[in-house]
Structure formats: C-alpha cells, structure tokens
Design an enzyme around this catalytic site. Structure first.
Site, PDB file in Angstrom:
ATOM      1  N   THR A  20      -6.962  -7.137  13.360  1.00 10.86           N
ATOM      2  CA  THR A  20      -6.505  -5.994  14.141  1.00 10.86           C
ATOM      3  C   THR A  20      -7.750  -5.344  14.754  1.00 10.86           C
ATOM      4  OG1 THR A  20      -5.042  -4.077  14.139  1.00 10.86           O
ATOM      5  CG2 THR A  20      -6.515  -4.326  12.213  1.00 10.86           C
ATOM      6  N   SER A  71       2.577  -4.124 -10.360  1.00  9.74           N
ATOM      7  CA  SER A  71       3.851  -3.718  -9.772  1.00  9.74           C
ATOM      8  C   SER A  71       4.860  -4.834  -9.979  1.00  9.74           C
ATOM      9  CB  SER A  71       3.636  -3.431  -8.285  1.00  9.74           C
ATOM     10  OG  SER A  71       4.868  -3.193  -7.651  1.00  9.74           O
ATOM     11  N   LYS A 102       0.840  -1.209   0.000  1.00  5.59           N
ATOM     12  CA  LYS A 102       0.000   0.000   0.000  1.00  5.59           C
ATOM     13  C   LYS A 102       0.871   1.255   0.000  1.00  5.59           C
ATOM     14  CE  LYS A 102      -1.824  -1.486   3.803  1.00  5.59           C
ATOM     15  NZ  LYS A 102      -1.227  -2.823   3.855  1.00  5.59           N
ATOM     16  N   GLY A 103       1.990   1.198   0.788  1.00  5.74           N
ATOM     17  CA  GLY A 103       2.869   2.370   0.882  1.00  5.74           C
ATOM     18  C   GLY A 103       3.380   2.781  -0.488  1.00  5.74           C
ATOM     19  N   GLN A 151      -3.056  -1.997   7.353  1.00  8.21           N
ATOM     20  CA  GLN A 151      -3.438  -3.416   7.455  1.00  8.21           C
ATOM     21  C   GLN A 151      -4.164  -3.847   6.167  1.00  8.21           C
ATOM     22  OE1 GLN A 151      -4.251  -1.362  10.623  1.00  8.21           O
ATOM     23  NE2 GLN A 151      -2.082  -1.782  10.743  1.00  8.21           N
ATOM     24  N   ALA A 203       1.326  -0.621  11.625  1.00  8.06           N
ATOM     25  CA  ALA A 203       1.555  -0.624  10.178  1.00  8.06           C
ATOM     26  C   ALA A 203       3.052  -0.483   9.889  1.00  8.06           C
ATOM     27  CB  ALA A 203       0.793   0.527   9.536  1.00  8.06           C
ATOM     28  N   GLY A 204       3.440  -0.941   8.725  1.00  9.91           N
ATOM     29  CA  GLY A 204       4.804  -0.717   8.246  1.00  9.91           C
ATOM     30  C   GLY A 204       4.713  -0.558   6.750  1.00  9.91           C
ATOM     31  N   HIS A 205       4.824   0.679   6.277  1.00  6.70           N
ATOM     32  CA  HIS A 205       4.634   0.965   4.855  1.00  6.70           C
ATOM     33  C   HIS A 205       5.973   1.380   4.250  1.00  6.70           C
ATOM     34  CE1 HIS A 205       0.042   1.817   5.513  1.00  6.70           C
ATOM     35  NE2 HIS A 205       0.418   0.617   5.890  1.00  6.70           N
ATOM     36  N   THR A 238       1.327  -7.212  16.959  1.00 10.51           N
ATOM     37  CA  THR A 238       2.609  -6.514  16.771  1.00 10.51           C
ATOM     38  C   THR A 238       3.140  -5.978  18.107  1.00 10.51           C
ATOM     39  OG1 THR A 238       1.456  -4.437  16.343  1.00 10.51           O
ATOM     40  CG2 THR A 238       1.983  -5.785  14.422  1.00 10.51           C
TER      41      THR A 238
HETATM   42  P1  GDP Z   1       2.389  -2.213   3.012  1.00  8.53           P
HETATM   43  O1  GDP Z   1       2.319  -2.473   4.472  1.00  8.53           O
HETATM   44  O2  GDP Z   1       1.161  -2.641   2.299  1.00  8.53           O
HETATM   45  O3  GDP Z   1       2.761  -0.791   2.667  1.00  8.53           O
HETATM   46  O4  GDP Z   1       3.567  -3.145   2.469  1.00  8.53           O
HETATM   47  P2  GDP Z   1       5.011  -3.351   3.140  1.00  8.53           P
HETATM   48  O5  GDP Z   1       5.841  -2.158   2.866  1.00  8.53           O
HETATM   49  O6  GDP Z   1       4.911  -3.807   4.544  1.00  8.53           O
HETATM   50  O7  GDP Z   1       5.520  -4.625   2.335  1.00  8.53           O
HETATM   51  C1  GDP Z   1       5.684  -4.607   0.957  1.00  8.53           C
HETATM   52  C2  GDP Z   1       7.167  -4.904   0.637  1.00  8.53           C
HETATM   53  O8  GDP Z   1       7.297  -5.244  -0.723  1.00  8.53           O
HETATM   54  C3  GDP Z   1       8.060  -3.691   0.832  1.00  8.53           C
HETATM   55  O9  GDP Z   1       9.343  -4.126   1.195  1.00  8.53           O
HETATM   56  C4  GDP Z   1       8.080  -3.071  -0.567  1.00  8.53           C
HETATM   57  O10 GDP Z   1       9.238  -2.287  -0.796  1.00  8.53           O
HETATM   58  C5  GDP Z   1       8.081  -4.295  -1.439  1.00  8.53           C
HETATM   59  N1  GDP Z   1       7.409  -4.180  -2.733  1.00  8.53           N
HETATM   60  C6  GDP Z   1       6.414  -3.345  -3.123  1.00  8.53           C
HETATM   61  N2  GDP Z   1       5.990  -3.651  -4.380  1.00  8.53           N
HETATM   62  C7  GDP Z   1       6.748  -4.686  -4.790  1.00  8.53           C
HETATM   63  C8  GDP Z   1       6.783  -5.474  -5.991  1.00  8.53           C
HETATM   64  O11 GDP Z   1       6.005  -5.291  -6.932  1.00  8.53           O
HETATM   65  N3  GDP Z   1       7.720  -6.455  -6.038  1.00  8.53           N
HETATM   66  C9  GDP Z   1       8.584  -6.712  -5.007  1.00  8.53           C
HETATM   67  N4  GDP Z   1       9.473  -7.692  -5.167  1.00  8.53           N
HETATM   68  N5  GDP Z   1       8.552  -6.019  -3.863  1.00  8.53           N
HETATM   69  C10 GDP Z   1       7.645  -5.026  -3.755  1.00  8.53           C
HETATM   70  P1  IMO Z   2       0.385  -2.918   7.210  1.00  8.25           P
HETATM   71  O1  IMO Z   2      -0.302  -1.586   7.262  1.00  8.25           O
HETATM   72  C1  IMO Z   2       0.358  -7.135   8.316  1.00  8.25           C
HETATM   73  C2  IMO Z   2      -1.474  -8.174  12.158  1.00  8.25           C
HETATM   74  C3  IMO Z   2      -0.563  -8.693  13.244  1.00  8.25           C
HETATM   75  C4  IMO Z   2      -1.513  -9.621  13.981  1.00  8.25           C
HETATM   76  C5  IMO Z   2      -2.844  -8.854  13.895  1.00  8.25           C
HETATM   77  C6  IMO Z   2      -3.181  -8.046  15.144  1.00  8.25           C
HETATM   78  O2  IMO Z   2       1.864  -2.828   7.174  1.00  8.25           O
HETATM   79  O3  IMO Z   2      -0.167  -3.768   6.124  1.00  8.25           O
HETATM   80  P2  IMO Z   2      -2.244  -5.758  16.121  1.00  8.25           P
HETATM   81  O4  IMO Z   2      -0.858  -5.386  16.574  1.00  8.25           O
HETATM   82  O5  IMO Z   2      -2.780  -4.886  15.040  1.00  8.25           O
HETATM   83  O6  IMO Z   2      -3.191  -5.930  17.261  1.00  8.25           O
HETATM   84  O7  IMO Z   2      -2.066  -7.247  15.501  1.00  8.25           O
HETATM   85  O8  IMO Z   2      -2.730  -7.996  12.780  1.00  8.25           O
HETATM   86  N1  IMO Z   2      -1.078  -6.861  11.588  1.00  8.25           N
HETATM   87  C7  IMO Z   2      -0.531  -6.713  10.373  1.00  8.25           C
HETATM   88  N2  IMO Z   2      -0.146  -7.639   9.461  1.00  8.25           N
HETATM   89  N3  IMO Z   2       0.469  -5.823   8.028  1.00  8.25           N
HETATM   90  C8  IMO Z   2       0.076  -4.895   8.924  1.00  8.25           C
HETATM   91  O9  IMO Z   2       0.053  -3.575   8.640  1.00  8.25           O
HETATM   92  C9  IMO Z   2      -0.416  -5.323  10.174  1.00  8.25           C
HETATM   93  N4  IMO Z   2      -0.867  -4.690  11.282  1.00  8.25           N
HETATM   94  C10 IMO Z   2      -1.285  -5.637  12.133  1.00  8.25           C
HETATM   95  O10 IMO Z   2       0.539  -9.384  12.718  1.00  8.25           O
HETATM   96  O11 IMO Z   2      -1.659 -10.823  13.272  1.00  8.25           O
HETATM   97 MG    MG Z   3       3.405  -3.431   5.982  1.00  9.64          MG
END
Ligand code: GDP
Ligand code: IMO
Ligand code: MG
Length: 442
Positions: free
Chosen positions: A242, A416, A16-17, A227, A39-41, A130
């Site tokens: 969550t 992507s 999403k990020g 999430q 979250a971790g974007h 988390t």
């Molecule tokens: P979010 O929580 O939805 O924002 O996603 P995260 O950042 O936690 O996890 C997505 C991971 O995949 C990150 O490390 C991104 O840099 C990476 N990523 C995003 N798009 C792509 C893609 O199309 N291919 C690959 N290999 N990695 C991607």
């Molecule tokens: P983003 O925004 C993936 C999961 C946790 C756990 C459950 C409840 O990066 O997509 P919490 O700490 O929210 O009470 O945990 O939800 N969880 C996620 N899994 N991506 C996330 O955020 C998450 N935020 C919470 O691992 O299973």
């Molecule tokens: Mg994430």
C-alpha cells in the site's frame, strides 16, 4: 509509557480491529495514523458486528476520544457513511472523533486514477488495489502541487484550488484514456465537497496539538495500525504494497507523536497467512488446504469482498516484520480456524537459488524465487472456540503457539479463538508459554 500500538505483521486482515476494540478499555484516545478507507476492521460483540473502514475501532467504546491524524488519507463520504451507520446503533461520533486538518483528502480524480492505473497494468504486475484512490492521493501528497488537505476544504481558496487541479487532472486522465474523462466538472466537485465539509467541520481539528497535550498529561493512547507490515511502502513487498508506512515505523510520522515515546507495540498475526491482491506469497496454498483455510476462516475481504489468498504461516516473514516494527508481544489470531487439520506446516526458512538464506528478501524477483522450507506440527483437531484460558486449549494448540513465538522471537500475549471480543485468551502477566507448557500435566 502510556502509548500502546496494534499493528499487523502480515499482509493485513490479521484481526487488528478485534484487538483494538479489546485494548480500548481504559484508554483515553484511539488514533488511526496511516492508510485510509482501504482498511476494513471488524469488531464483534455478541450479535453486534461493526465493519469500520475509516473511523477508528475505538469508537465503539464510550468515553474514548478517537483521532484521525495527518498520515491518514481521508475519504469524506466514507466517514459520513460510517457516522450514519453508527448513529442508529447508539454511537454519536461527532463529539468523539477529531480529524486532522493536515490529513490529505481523497478526491474524485484519485479514485479514477487508481482505477485507470490498475487497468493499465495486467497479469502478475497488477497490484490489485482496493480502488479507493489511496495510492494516487498519497502520490499527490508527496508531489504537493495538486494536493488538498482536510483543512483546505473550509478555506475561501478551496473552490479556486479545485478548478485549477481539475483542469490539469482532466488533461492527464483524457490523455491516458484516449477519450473524454469521467471526471465530473469542477463546480459539482466543489459543491459536493463543500457539503461534506459542512458536516465534518465540527470535527476538523489540530490533532498534533491534542496529542502533544495528551502525551504531556500522561493520557493513555492506543494507536490503531491499518494494513500489515508486509504492505509497508518502504519495507514491504514493494511494489505490491500500500502507499503508507503500515509497519510500526509509521506510527510516529503518521501521528506526530515522537518515536521515543511509543513503547508497547503488539503485533497481530494469524496462525496461517493470507494476502489480498497481487504479489509474491511464498507459502501460498493454491490447493485444497488453501480452500479449507479460506472456508474455515471466512477469508473474504472486508473492504472489497475478494477471496483472500491463503497459505501456511511464514515465520521468516513475520520474524522480519516483528523486528522491523519493534514488536514487544504478539497476538496470535484464528487459532480456531486450523482446528480440523491433522498436520500444520510452518515455513521456517527460505532457500534462494538453492542456498539457505537467513533474511527476508527486499527484491521482488528474489522473493518470487524463494522456496519455503517447511516444518510440520501436529494439529489439535478439537473445537477451541469456547476456550478462555490456556488450560482450556489442547496442548497441541499451545505448543503450536509456542513454536511460533520461538521462530518469531517475541512472546505471545494474546490468543484469539473466534471473532467475538470474548473469544480471547490473555496469557497472564509473568507467564511464558514455555513455563506454562513445562508445568502443564501431560
Ligand atoms: P483487520 O483488518 O486486521 O481488522 O481484520 P479484518 O476484520 O479485515 O479480518 C479479520 C476477520 O476475522 C474478521 O471477520 C473478524 O471478525 C474475524 N476474526 C477475528 N479474530 C478471529 C479469530 O480468532 N477466529 C476467527 N475465526 N475469526 C476471527
Ligand atoms: P486492513 O487494515 C489487506 C492491499 C490491497 C492491495 C494493496 C494496495 O483491513 O488490514 P491500496 O488500495 O492500499 O492501494 O492496495 O494493499 N490492502 C489490504 N490488504 N488488508 C488491508 O487493510 C488492506 N489495505 C490494502 O489488497 O493488494
Ligand atoms: Mg481488514
């Protein structure tokens, strides 16, 4: 309608990020409306990698106002750490970030409660949160009597409020642990949070007012979901969810923008599925395939570093969340991750107790019992990370994407092929993958 939203259609981490950063161009505001520091974007622009847990991913684009609205639970130290991380990288957040006075604050007792509740529940019932205090903070918000909102931090009543709450929380934590609690004394919490409040004060605002004006002035607004829809508190795989409405249903309540104003919702999903923490995952591959996807996709949590559970794309689940969230189009991410596979499986249906079902079960025991029905598709076995248009992609990759959009029932707008902002294919306006494939030379 000037509102656009990015939400996850699976169990989070769908990229999403990346999408938010890409779509921020041309926007006036970016809004985080639910979740918190769980979250971790990730945003990748050339050699620059930004990992944001709390501040909206729109912050990287200059000239955009970023809001954290009432539905978010605020973790002051995480926001301050992110501000300190961004400043030396040329991003001064202070002028471009507003935090709702109505948003609830994650306090030290919430983090301790999160840890304690997790320790008390073991085995397959463990949610595996988390540990960011998210659930306990939302629980106190709904319970009301022991909640603290961001605006409270700068009121004269704040110290007394903390003293009263600490008294109760200490009793509860000690009773459950059977010993002394690790909760710091009220005076040190007051001192610590007053110091945070001093730094955050210029950013504390009435985001409802800002958004209502922005809507009237036809400003372009992007909503950043956290999430994923399957982690939605009401509509997800409860109790392994969550504590907020992480599907499209949460945009209006979390931000304060009327539902009938939000028009364009982009659902993000991966070419496969992942999940972090506990809970049923019908298409999970606890084998070499899962291992391969984890390695190719670098599937380790952005927030906790935990290895993500990996499996095949589940079209039953994503069709359910696309309908739930009112998704207008799909961004299909991680097309590159499956590049080495000869055959790719997709779950196209479920059997429950031996019978075909046409819905995503709302009960966790039933979801644990479903057997996925798979259909196999040919892989493309070709590097796609340099692809920038549909023509650059192998036919098998476009066909796979087309199969997914047919199964989910929504058109694919973005593909992507890597983490970088540039590694994205935008399906041109007016073009469908079906038309494109029918005209593409064999
Ligand atoms: P979010 O929580 O939805 O924002 O996603 P995260 O950042 O936690 O996890 C997505 C991971 O995949 C990150 O490390 C991104 O840099 C990476 N990523 C995003 N798009 C792509 C893609 O199309 N291919 C690959 N290999 N990695 C991607
Ligand atoms: P983003 O925004 C993936 C999961 C946790 C756990 C459950 C409840 O990066 O997509 P919490 O700490 O929210 O009470 O945990 O939800 N969880 C996620 N899994 N991506 C996330 O955020 C998450 N935020 C919470 O691992 O299973
Ligand atoms: Mg994430």
């Amino acid at each position: 309608m000037p509102g656009q939203c990015v939400i996850g259609l699976q169990w989070g981490d769908e990229a999403k990020g990346k999408l938010v950063d890409l779509l921020t161009e041309g926007k006036d505001l970016v809004v985080r409306y639910q979740g918190g520091a769980n979250a971790g974007h990730t945003v990748v622009i050339g050699d620059d990698v930004y990992k944001l847990h709390h501040i909206p991913s729109g912050i990287i684009n200059e000239g955009v106002l970023n809001l954290i609205t009432p539905g978010v639970v605020i973790n002051p130290p995480t926001i301050l750490e992110e501000m300190d991380m961004l400043l030396p990288r040329g991003i001064d957040v202070t002028e471009r970030l507003k935090l709702s006075q109505r948003a609830h604050v994650v306090m030290p007792w919430h983090v301790l409660e999160d840890k304690m509740w997790n320790q008390l529940v073991s085995g397959e019932d463990n949610i595996g949160t988390t540990l960011r205090g998210i659930g306990p903070c939302y629980a106190d918000k709904v319970g009301r009597s022991f909640a603290i909102r961001l605006g409270d931090l700068i009121q004269p009543s704040f110290p007394d409020r903390v003293r009263k709450i600490v008294e109760v929380k200490r009793k509860v934590l000690s009773a459950v642990s059977g010993g002394a609690s690790d909760l710091p004394d009220a005076e040190s919490i007051i001192e610590q949070f007053s110091a945070y409040a001093d730094r955050l004060r210029p950013m504390i605002a009435d985001t409802n007012h800002i958004l209502q004006n922005a809507v009237e002035q036809d400003k372009k607004i992007l909503f950043e979901g956290a999430q994923g829809s399957l982690l939605d508190i009401d509509h997800g795989t409860f109790p392994f969810v969550t504590s907020s409405n992480a599907s499209g249903t949460g945009i209006s309540t979390g931000s304060g923008v009327p539902g009938n104003w939000i028009g364009n919702i982009i659902g993000v999903c991966k070419t496969y599925a992942t999940r972090v923490g506990g809970g049923p995952f019908p298409t999970e591959q606890e084998n070499e395939t899962g291992q391969h996807i984890r390695e190719m996709g670098n599937e380790f949590g952005t927030t906790t570093g935990r290895p993500r559970r990996c499996g095949w794309f589940d079209a039953v689940a994503v069709r359910y969340t696309a309908r739930l969230s009112g998704v207008s189009s799909i961004a299909l991410t991680m097309v590159d991750v499956l590049s080495q596979l000869k055959e790719i499986e997709v779950c196209v249906g479920y059997k429950l107790d031996g019978k075909d079902i046409d819905y995503f079960p709302g009960n966790i025991d039933e979801l644990r019992r479903v057997e996925p029905v798979y259909k196999s598709f040919p892989g493309w076995q070709q590097d796609v990370t340099e692809a920038r248009t549909l023509d650059d992609l192998p036919t098998a990759a476009v066909s796979y994407a087309h199969e997914i959009e047919k199964l989910v029932g929504r058109p694919i707008e973005f593909l992507s092929v890597g983490p970088d902002r540039a590694q994205t294919i935008h399906v041109p306006d007016g073009v469908t993958l079906e038309d494109y494939l029918s005209k593409r030379p064999a």
